[in-house]
Motif scaffolding. Structure first.
Motif, PDB file in Angstrom:
ATOM      1  N   ARG A  96       0.860  -1.188   0.000  1.00  0.00           N
ATOM      2  CA  ARG A  96       0.000   0.000   0.000  1.00  0.00           C
ATOM      3  C   ARG A  96       0.886   1.223   0.000  1.00  0.00           C
ATOM      4  N   ILE A  97       0.654   2.121  -0.957  1.00  0.00           N
ATOM      5  CA  ILE A  97       1.492   3.310  -0.978  1.00  0.00           C
ATOM      6  C   ILE A  97       0.649   4.553  -1.146  1.00  0.00           C
ATOM      7  N   ASN A  98       1.317   5.695  -0.969  1.00  0.00           N
ATOM      8  CA  ASN A  98       0.656   6.953  -1.295  1.00  0.00           C
ATOM      9  C   ASN A  98       1.437   7.620  -2.435  1.00  0.00           C
ATOM     10  N   THR A 147      -4.218  11.081  -4.152  1.00  0.00           N
ATOM     11  CA  THR A 147      -3.838  10.063  -3.159  1.00  0.00           C
ATOM     12  C   THR A 147      -3.985  10.616  -1.734  1.00  0.00           C
ATOM     13  N   SER A 148      -3.750   9.740  -0.762  1.00  0.00           N
ATOM     14  CA  SER A 148      -3.977  10.112   0.642  1.00  0.00           C
ATOM     15  C   SER A 148      -3.038  11.218   1.107  1.00  0.00           C
ATOM     16  N   GLU A 161      -9.934   2.001  -4.594  1.00  0.00           N
ATOM     17  CA  GLU A 161      -8.592   1.444  -4.444  1.00  0.00           C
ATOM     18  C   GLU A 161      -8.187   0.842  -5.782  1.00  0.00           C
ATOM     19  N   TYR A 204      -5.802   6.981   6.999  1.00  0.00           N
ATOM     20  CA  TYR A 204      -5.227   6.021   6.063  1.00  0.00           C
ATOM     21  C   TYR A 204      -3.794   6.402   5.718  1.00  0.00           C
ATOM     22  N   ASP A 205      -3.554   7.709   5.553  1.00  0.00           N
ATOM     23  CA  ASP A 205      -2.192   8.112   5.178  1.00  0.00           C
ATOM     24  C   ASP A 205      -1.210   7.841   6.307  1.00  0.00           C
ATOM     25  N   CYS A 248      -1.457   5.499   8.342  1.00  0.00           N
ATOM     26  CA  CYS A 248      -1.293   4.052   8.287  1.00  0.00           C
ATOM     27  C   CYS A 248      -0.258   3.684   7.230  1.00  0.00           C
ATOM     28  N   VAL A 249      -0.380   4.292   6.031  1.00  0.00           N
ATOM     29  CA  VAL A 249       0.553   3.981   4.942  1.00  0.00           C
ATOM     30  C   VAL A 249       1.969   4.343   5.353  1.00  0.00           C
ATOM     31  N   LYS A 250       2.119   5.466   6.072  1.00  0.00           N
ATOM     32  CA  LYS A 250       3.461   5.874   6.513  1.00  0.00           C
ATOM     33  C   LYS A 250       4.042   4.861   7.487  1.00  0.00           C
ATOM     34  N   ASN A 283       5.052   1.653   5.543  1.00  0.00           N
ATOM     35  CA  ASN A 283       6.255   1.756   4.734  1.00  0.00           C
ATOM     36  C   ASN A 283       7.458   2.234   5.516  1.00  0.00           C
TER      37      ASN A 283
END
Lengths: 116, 502
Positions: A13-15, A49-50, A72, A100-101, A103-105, A108
């Motif tokens: 999952r990326i931003n 994106t987020s 998505e 969500y962002d 979370c993505v951070k 990753n």
């Protein structure tokens, strides 16, 4: 062929800001649909994106256009701002992009080893 | 021809004998300060120090080496420092009885090693061997002992930093309570003795000292005694802060109010102790004394409802008050109590009490009666069914039992208690209480608002323990995932920050 691609490789999952790291890789991006248009014969749409980056998605043949504001996309990263769509999932109209962002951070960043 | 005895006299032993007598006369110069002892000290070290503490001999069994026996220790203090003397099995028998708390000894020979800081305040520990010597010095032989380990005055006990710490204090006995016996936590058939005294000093502060165990019965005190508490622990439970003297601590009367400071045989008391003794004798009749107290709990239930994880509730039990605090938890019911899901209650609006089961088997006496008001079951007046559902709420951190009463349970289950009872009576295979609970309550994640009260309970097996009373006040139909995500992200942030700080 598409399904194989999706299930055999991991699809991180990326931003928007992480796109450059994943060129030619298959990734998952959640975004808010901005515009649906055509480039010549190819149906495309843009997503925010987020983390606020604008990304263009080249729709897959036979795939439906996004129906809900949040979607998505699972696809291959062509360049910093373009994705070739493999799979699309409608995510509805209620989605907390900020959470969500974060979370993505985390996924990753410090906790990457949990998600490979 | 030399006789055998003369031969012996000429043997090397005779020369060492004269050497020994020389040694005795210069014995004082052989004494080392405790602070100089280390692993590199020569074997034949010798110290002269006062005994401040004697442990109870304990049995041990070393599973690794297969050794077993008894172990006991004493703490010795001189002008330079403290050291723990440890004895095993044979040395316990030989040396342990010689030691008396408050008296001075010369101790020589032994193995010095670093002490286990968890159990021992001093830097090093000396293990006595069969070569060791312990000699009690005469009562006139006074030595100066280090007193800087004692807290300057009792007012310092207000410092939160000292809570749960092992400290030494000096104070004057001000009040003495009667001896009491309390059931022990682990085994309520046994009791433990407890004696409480209060100590005060010239900072006009008083502190309660709880003495536990055999010392409570054997030690006696008089008002005006100057006492030392050694290896005591400052404990705090809610608003109650006191000093605990247990197995590993010691309380010593340095100056007795009865005998006072004898000018002829100077006591072993320190300057500070003499100061306090005089101060207490001459203190004004009405002295304003401040009691040492802990931080009291916030009074009344908290107004805001805090979101928590289950583990946070179960591990911070002490935070909950008697009146009840409100907490929200996003959790999944994973178990329910399948029997006694409802009970019969008095229909009287003002009463609503649980109705006891009929006491006799006589069919004519099967009508229920309310013990609180005068209601009796008749053809026209039937009891009400009310829910009492116990649910186990689980989240990723743990599980906790909560009770859903009649105010909230119908919403969770989807019907009122009377309807559920009717279904139960029908005895249908497919639709019964279990299946209904499974479809409506179990495994449906919700955000529950809980009211949590702490209460102390006397159990037959575990003595007096604290229990949490958890009841469900509100429950949402679904968990708000965005809100819950933000809650969890907040927790992750907290943890990351804590890791960075440490």
């Amino acid at each position: 062929m598409e399904n194989e691609q999706v299930t055999e490789e991991s699809t991180p999952r990326i931003n928007g800001n992480l796109m450059p790291h994943y060129i030619t890789k298959v990734v998952r991006v959640v975004g808010q649909v901005e515009k649906i248009f055509n480039q010549g014969n190819e149906p495309r749409y843009t997503l925010t994106t987020s983390d606020g980056v604008s990304v263009t998605v080249i729709q897959d043949e036979g795939s439906a256009t996004p129906q809900t504001p949040y979607v998505e996309v699972v696809g291959t990263v062509i360049n910093n701002v373009t994705i070739q769509e493999i799979l699309l999932v409608d995510f509805g109209k209620d989605f907390d992009m900020k959470a969500y962002d974060q979370c993505v951070k985390l996924i990753n960043g410090p906790f990457q080893s949990l998600f490979v | 021809m030399l006789s055998p005895t003369r031969k012996l006299l000429k043997s090397p032993h005779s020369s060492s004998q004269s050497q020994q007598s020389q040694e005795v006369s210069t014995v004082n110069s052989d004494i080392l300060p405790i602070s100089s002892l280390s692993r590199f000290s020569p074997r034949n070290w010798k110290i002269k120090a006062k005994c401040t503490f004697k442990s109870n001999p304990k049995e041990f069994q070393n599973k690794r080496t297969g050794n077993s026996g008894t172990v006991a220790s004493v703490d010795l203090i001189d002008n330079s420092g403290e050291i723990r003397i440890t004895m095993y099995t044979e040395q316990v028998e030989t040396f342990f009885p010689i030691f008396e708390v408050g008296k001075v000894y010369t101790v020589s020979h032994g193995n010095i090693r670093p002490a286990n800081k968890h159990f021992c305040k001093s830097e090093y520990e000396a293990i006595l061997t069969s070569d060791s010597k312990v000699v009690k010095c005469s009562d006139e032989d006074v030595i100066q002992t280090q007193s800087r380990t004692f807290l300057e005055n009792l007012d310092r006990l207000n410092s939160d930093r000292l809570v749960s710490a092992m400290i030494d204090i000096i104070g004057v006995v001000h009040t003495i309570d009667d001896l009491t016996h309390l059931p022990t936590r682990n085994d309520s058939s046994k009791t433990i003795a407890k004696k409480t005294i209060t100590l005060i000093d010239d900072s006009n502060t008083s502190i309660a000292v709880n003495i536990w165990g055999p010392k409570a019965t054997t030690r006696s005190f008089h008002v005006g005694d100057v006492v030392e508490c050694v290896n005591a622990v400052l404990t705090e439970k809610g608003a109650d802060r006191n000093i605990s003297i247990s197995e590993s601590s010691e309380i010593i009367v340095a100056i007795s109010a009865e005998t006072g400071i004898d000018q002829n045989s100077p006591s072993q008391a320190t300057q500070r102790e003499i100061e306090l003794f005089e101060w207490y004798k001459n203190k004004p009749a009405h002295l304003e004394i401040k009691r040492i107290e802990g931080k009291a709990q916030a009074l009344g239930p908290r107004k805001e409802t805090v979101a928590k994880t289950v583990k946070e509730i179960t591990t911070t039990e002490y935070e909950f008050s008697d009146q009840g605090d409100f907490v929200t938890v996003s959790a999944v019911p994973t178990l329910t109590r399948r029997s006694n899901v409802w009970y019969m209650a008095c229909p009287n609006e003002k009463c609503k009490r649980k109705l006891p089961d009929p006491t006799s088997d006589d069919p004519s006496e099967q009508n229920l009666r309310c013990h609180n008001c005068s209601w009796v079951q008749t053809e026209n007046s039937q009891p009400h069914y009310r829910y009492l559902l116990s649910v186990l709420l689980s989240d990723h951190t743990g599980s906790i039992w909560a009770t859903a009463f009649d105010n909230i349970a119908p919403r969770l289950i989807g019907m009122d208690a009377a309807s559920l009872a009717k279904i139960h009576e029908k005895n249908d295979d497919k639709e019964n209480v279990d299946s209904i609970l499974l479809h409506s309550v179990l495994f449906a994640p919700r955000t529950f608002t809980l009211r949590i009260k702490k209460h102390t309970v006397d159990t037959p097996t575990q003595g007096s323990i604290d229990r949490l009373n958890v009841s469900i006040v509100q429950a949402t139909e679904q968990v708000d995932t965005a809100a819950y995500s933000n809650f969890v992200l907040g927790k992750i942030n907290e943890i990351q920050q804590k890791l960075e700080e440490s």
